[in-house]
Write an enzyme that holds these catalytic residues in place. Structure first.
Site, PDB file in Angstrom:
ATOM      1  N   THR A  61     -11.651  -4.756  17.162  1.00 20.46           N
ATOM      2  CA  THR A  61     -12.470  -5.719  16.753  1.00 20.46           C
ATOM      3  C   THR A  61     -13.333  -6.617  17.811  1.00 20.46           C
ATOM      4  OG1 THR A  61     -11.615  -5.673  14.723  1.00 20.46           O
ATOM      5  CG2 THR A  61     -12.707  -7.183  14.929  1.00 20.46           C
ATOM      6  N   GLU A  62     -12.238  -6.802  18.599  1.00 18.94           N
ATOM      7  CA  GLU A  62     -13.250  -8.074  19.654  1.00 18.94           C
ATOM      8  C   GLU A  62     -13.266  -7.305  21.098  1.00 18.94           C
ATOM      9  OE1 GLU A  62     -13.084 -11.166  20.490  1.00 18.94           O
ATOM     10  OE2 GLU A  62     -11.552 -11.738  19.058  1.00 18.94           O
TER      11      GLU A  62
END
Length: 185
Positions: A61-62
């Protein structure tokens, strides 16, 4: 005409059988949801009692596993750490800090997971609130809880006021479910 329909039906059934037999869906998903840096993720996750699949979901996600990515706000590396947060975690881990270490996958993962663990401890192992604070900052989450914007149990993610954080939390939850499905077999 009947012959063409029969041939088309045979082709469709054959394709379905090939798809199921070779487990193409999982192969595609494993390509889209990799487990890169597995040695570091598993080591630091296990040391901290964090599910490694959750750690992979956070990294996905990051940064989508891009170790040299730097955001507009200056968050750096796989786990998108801000300089001050990374310094603080390095000090807690007795690691001599330099900003360059944020581009080192092992150090970025170590510092990022240590920070996430701090948030988990702060929120009594509530993943939703820890995700929210990881993205929006601990101060914002404390304020939102104290003024009733979000619940202390984190069950009302739809009320997270920052749209980016709201979407971020949903994305991590989805990614975590996919990682568990793919790799916890």
């Amino acid at each position: 005409m009947k012959k063409k329909i029969l041939i088309l039906l045979i082709i469709i059934i054959s394709l379905i059988m090939i798809y199921k037999f070779f487990n193409i869906e999982d192969r595609i998903l494993r390509h889209l949801y990799p487990i890169k840096y597995e040695e570091y993720v598993k080591r630091y996750s296990n040391d901290l009692g964090i599910d490694p699949m959750l750690s992979f979901a956070i990294i996905k996600t990051e940064s989508n596993f891009k170790e040299d990515v730097i955001s507009k706000s200056g968050a750096t590396g796989l786990m998108q750490l801000m300089d001050n947060t990374a310094k603080e975690q390095a000090e807690k881990c007795n690691i001599e800090y330099s900003k360059d270490m944020l581009l080192n996958p092992e150090k970025n993962i170590e510092l990022g997971l240590n920070y996430f663990n701090v948030l988990l401890d702060y929120f009594n192992q509530n993943y939703i609130l820890a995700f929210t604070a990881y993205n929006a900052g601990l101060g914002n989450v404390q304020k939102w809880i104290s003024n009733g914007t979000i619940k202390e149990d984190g069950t009302d993610i739809e009320n997270i006021p920052f749209k980016e954080t709201n979407m971020y939390v949903r994305k991590i939850i989805r990614n975590y479910e996919i990682y568990k499905k793919l790799y916890n077999k």
